[in-house]
Design a protein around this motif. Structure first.
Motif, PDB file in Angstrom:
ATOM      1  N   PHE A 136       0.779  -1.254  -0.075  1.00  0.00           N
ATOM      2  CA  PHE A 136       0.028  -0.023  -0.137  1.00  0.00           C
ATOM      3  C   PHE A 136       0.999   1.251   0.061  1.00  0.00           C
ATOM      4  O   PHE A 136       0.629   2.142  -0.793  1.00  0.00           O
ATOM      5  CB  PHE A 136      -0.885   0.027   1.228  1.00  0.00           C
ATOM      6  CG  PHE A 136      -1.449   1.289   1.665  1.00  0.00           C
ATOM      7  CD1 PHE A 136      -2.500   1.999   0.779  1.00  0.00           C
ATOM      8  CD2 PHE A 136      -0.927   1.783   2.663  1.00  0.00           C
ATOM      9  CE1 PHE A 136      -2.890   3.074   1.310  1.00  0.00           C
ATOM     10  CE2 PHE A 136      -1.541   3.200   3.141  1.00  0.00           C
ATOM     11  CZ  PHE A 136      -2.502   3.638   2.246  1.00  0.00           C
ATOM     12  N   LEU A 137       1.929   1.147   0.781  1.00  0.00           N
ATOM     13  CA  LEU A 137       2.797   2.345   0.835  1.00  0.00           C
ATOM     14  C   LEU A 137       3.597   2.671  -0.457  1.00  0.00           C
ATOM     15  O   LEU A 137       3.677   4.004  -0.820  1.00  0.00           O
ATOM     16  CB  LEU A 137       3.768   2.241   2.043  1.00  0.00           C
ATOM     17  CG  LEU A 137       4.331   3.490   2.704  1.00  0.00           C
ATOM     18  CD1 LEU A 137       3.663   4.605   2.873  1.00  0.00           C
ATOM     19  CD2 LEU A 137       5.346   3.240   3.751  1.00  0.00           C
ATOM     20  N   GLU A 138       4.255   1.512  -0.930  1.00  0.00           N
ATOM     21  CA  GLU A 138       4.575   1.798  -2.407  1.00  0.00           C
ATOM     22  C   GLU A 138       3.964   2.236  -3.491  1.00  0.00           C
ATOM     23  O   GLU A 138       4.274   3.116  -4.098  1.00  0.00           O
ATOM     24  CB  GLU A 138       5.295   0.312  -2.835  1.00  0.00           C
ATOM     25  CG  GLU A 138       6.460  -0.316  -1.907  1.00  0.00           C
ATOM     26  CD  GLU A 138       6.818  -1.598  -2.539  1.00  0.00           C
ATOM     27  OE1 GLU A 138       7.147  -1.731  -3.599  1.00  0.00           O
ATOM     28  OE2 GLU A 138       6.893  -2.506  -1.673  1.00  0.00           O
ATOM     29  N   ARG A 139       2.529   1.696  -3.613  1.00  0.00           N
ATOM     30  CA  ARG A 139       1.671   2.515  -4.471  1.00  0.00           C
ATOM     31  C   ARG A 139       1.285   3.804  -4.111  1.00  0.00           C
ATOM     32  O   ARG A 139       1.198   4.888  -5.181  1.00  0.00           O
ATOM     33  CB  ARG A 139       0.583   1.438  -4.598  1.00  0.00           C
ATOM     34  CG  ARG A 139       0.574   0.059  -5.010  1.00  0.00           C
ATOM     35  CD  ARG A 139      -0.662  -0.642  -4.778  1.00  0.00           C
ATOM     36  NE  ARG A 139      -0.303  -1.978  -5.488  1.00  0.00           N
ATOM     37  CZ  ARG A 139      -1.354  -2.896  -5.458  1.00  0.00           C
ATOM     38  NH1 ARG A 139      -2.458  -2.829  -4.771  1.00  0.00           N
ATOM     39  NH2 ARG A 139      -1.203  -4.083  -5.880  1.00  0.00           N
ATOM     40  N   LYS A 140       1.275   4.096  -2.858  1.00  0.00           N
ATOM     41  CA  LYS A 140       1.133   5.540  -2.164  1.00  0.00           C
ATOM     42  C   LYS A 140       2.103   6.396  -2.849  1.00  0.00           C
ATOM     43  O   LYS A 140       1.605   7.581  -3.401  1.00  0.00           O
ATOM     44  CB  LYS A 140       0.573   5.770  -1.083  1.00  0.00           C
ATOM     45  CG  LYS A 140       0.099   7.047  -0.577  1.00  0.00           C
ATOM     46  CD  LYS A 140      -0.044   7.005   0.950  1.00  0.00           C
ATOM     47  CE  LYS A 140      -0.461   8.390   1.369  1.00  0.00           C
ATOM     48  NZ  LYS A 140      -0.639   8.490   2.894  1.00  0.00           N
ATOM     49  N   LEU A 141       3.119   6.106  -2.560  1.00  0.00           N
ATOM     50  CA  LEU A 141       4.456   6.979  -2.833  1.00  0.00           C
ATOM     51  C   LEU A 141       5.081   6.656  -4.109  1.00  0.00           C
ATOM     52  O   LEU A 141       5.971   7.560  -4.578  1.00  0.00           O
ATOM     53  CB  LEU A 141       5.559   6.681  -1.777  1.00  0.00           C
ATOM     54  CG  LEU A 141       5.153   7.124  -0.443  1.00  0.00           C
ATOM     55  CD1 LEU A 141       6.292   6.516   0.645  1.00  0.00           C
ATOM     56  CD2 LEU A 141       4.580   8.315  -0.312  1.00  0.00           C
ATOM     57  N   GLN A 142       4.405   5.768  -5.091  1.00  0.00           N
ATOM     58  CA  GLN A 142       4.827   5.323  -6.345  1.00  0.00           C
ATOM     59  C   GLN A 142       6.270   5.280  -6.354  1.00  0.00           C
ATOM     60  O   GLN A 142       7.201   5.738  -6.976  1.00  0.00           O
ATOM     61  CB  GLN A 142       4.498   6.694  -7.302  1.00  0.00           C
ATOM     62  CG  GLN A 142       3.004   6.959  -7.236  1.00  0.00           C
ATOM     63  CD  GLN A 142       2.608   8.000  -8.479  1.00  0.00           C
ATOM     64  OE1 GLN A 142       3.681   9.037  -8.986  1.00  0.00           O
ATOM     65  NE2 GLN A 142       1.625   8.291  -8.649  1.00  0.00           N
ATOM     66  N   THR A 143       6.715   4.283  -5.618  1.00  0.00           N
ATOM     67  CA  THR A 143       8.148   3.745  -5.389  1.00  0.00           C
ATOM     68  C   THR A 143       8.367   3.207  -6.778  1.00  0.00           C
ATOM     69  O   THR A 143       7.983   2.289  -7.236  1.00  0.00           O
ATOM     70  CB  THR A 143       8.303   2.693  -4.445  1.00  0.00           C
ATOM     71  OG1 THR A 143       7.755   3.267  -3.126  1.00  0.00           O
ATOM     72  CG2 THR A 143       9.693   2.440  -3.979  1.00  0.00           C
TER      73      THR A 143
END
Length: 438
Positions: free
Chosen positions: A428-435
């Motif tokens: 979820f965090l990767e998608r939110k921050l567009q890693t």
């Protein structure tokens, strides 16, 4: 058109045909099965073999689960119920051991009438981490996040509230040392003061200050010894403490390893390589048997506290390398841009470099967290009753001697829920921050 050519053409379409549905084999489940399960003859064979293997496994496991017995006081009684209802040759799990011992598996030997305290501590923990994990919540909740760890410490161990407040005072003194040292003697002295002042306070003065204040204003609740901690609660305490403490320490070690100052660089390199070069179980044994020899004569650190310290140091060494990889992945131009803006080292790291490095390092950081949480089961080797240790103790009793899988499935499910939750939050965090790069 000539008469000869017109006679050779039987029909000429003068309107478009209506759109037709695609063939059945090119849409829906049939297409998916053909493309994913039977695209070639080799894949078709592997699919059939896999389905047969899955069928064989499920045909043996499902009856064992579905015939599970949940109400019994011993393994013998479980078998008697199975023989009476299903037959002596039937396959049936004895989940009654979980119904009978679930409190022990979760709380260890924590007093029954105080179960509300670890439950309340867990609720407070979830409230505290919510504003950290989800940016949509009000930032003012971070003040609650700063206070909750000390409230949890008091709830779990009990005793005088002044002991917890003296621990909290150490962090305040550390911040004061950092502010004064940075202002008058430089950032390096301030950083050292932020570390050394709290350590000296906790070792030499915190206990005496707590006793004095308790004598003046006695405020306390029933104390619980660390030897009564056990089960999944023990693993959760060690895992969460190691996760929370190892991340900032890992960041500092990563920055120290990249420092141009020789002493700081070599100290960080030595610490990281020594810690990573020795298995965690060796460090736990060191914490259990040897750590007290390096402390002042009157200092007697609790075994659980020693384990948390050693687990934190171990995880921070791995965390430092993960974050160092993120720092190395940040383009050099970002460092140059920070210099061009006139930012000093700490501002450039805090505002520009570290946010990007942490975003890049999210998968590695969460992977380290998950590994650390699972490694808490190693404390069984130094005499702490984590879920694995309690399972062995339960199986050693006369009532449940001979039971195996039911206990380990329950323990594995508890760890899976926590580790899977961390994994999903990472995604979820990767998608939110567009890693990553698009």
């Amino acid at each position: 058109m000539s008469e000869t050519h017109a006679s050779t053409v039987s029909y000429v379409r003068d309107a478009m045909l209506p759109q037709a549905a695609p063939p059945v084999g090119e849409t829906g489940a049939i297409r998916w099965v053909r493309e994913n399960l039977f695209p070639t003859w080799l894949n078709a064979i592997l699919t059939v073999v896999s389905l047969l293997a899955v069928y064989w496994v499920l045909s043996h496991i499902l009856p064992w689960f579905l015939n599970g017995i949940w109400t019994a006081k011993s393994l013998t009684e479980c078998r008697q119920i199975r023989d009476a209802t299903l037959g002596p040759d039937a396959s049936a799990a004895c989940f009654a051991v979980i119904s009978d011992r679930w409190q022990q598996l979760l709380f260890g030997f924590y007093p029954n009438h105080l179960y509300w305290r670890p439950v309340l501590a867990l609720v407070l923990f979830l409230v505290a981490v919510a504003p950290i994990l989800f940016s949509g919540l009000p930032r003012k909740m971070l003040m609650v996040s700063a206070v909750v760890p000390f409230a949890m410490l008091w709830l779990l161990w009990g005793g005088s509230i002044w002991g917890v407040l003296s621990v909290a005072a150490g962090f305040g003194l550390g911040y004061l040392g950092f502010a004064l040292g940075s202002k008058y003697l430089g950032a390096l002295v301030g950083a050292l003061a932020a570390i050394l002042v709290p350590v000296f306070w906790w070792i030499f003065a915190a206990s005496a200050a707590a006793q004095i204040m308790q004598g003046i204003v006695p405020i306390s609740i029933e104390a619980v010894s660390s030897k009564d901690f056990g089960g999944f609660m023990l693993s959760f305490i060690i895992g969460v403490s190691g996760i929370i403490l190892s991340l900032p320490l890992g960041v500092l070690l990563a920055l120290a390893r990249q420092s141009d100052l020789l002493i700081i660089n070599k100290t960080a390199v030595t610490f990281i390589e020594v810690i990573r070069g020795v298995p965690l179980i060796v460090w736990l044994i060191t914490a259990s048997l040897l750590l007290n020899y390096f402390l002042p004569p009157n200092a007697n650190l609790d075994l659980l506290l020693r384990v948390i310290i050693m687990v934190t140091l171990f995880a921070s060494a791995y965390m430092a390398e993960v974050i160092r990889g993120g720092l190395a992945a940040v383009p050099r131009g970002q460092y140059e841009a920070a210099d061009a803006l006139g930012l000093d080292y700490w501002k450039s790291m805090r505002l520009i470099i570290l946010p990007q490095a942490m975003k890049i390092s999210i998968p590695g950081i969460v992977n380290t967290f998950i590994g650390l949480f699972k490694d808490t089961t190693l404390v069984v080797f130094i005499g702490l009753f984590d879920p694995i240790g309690l399972a062995s103790a339960i199986r050693a009793s006369t009532d449940w001697n001979g039971i195996y899988w039911e206990l380990f499935i329950f323990i594995g499910l508890l760890f899976f829920v926590c580790c899977f939750s961390m994994s999903r939050y990472s995604i979820f965090l990767e998608r939110k921050l567009q890693t990553g790069h698009t």
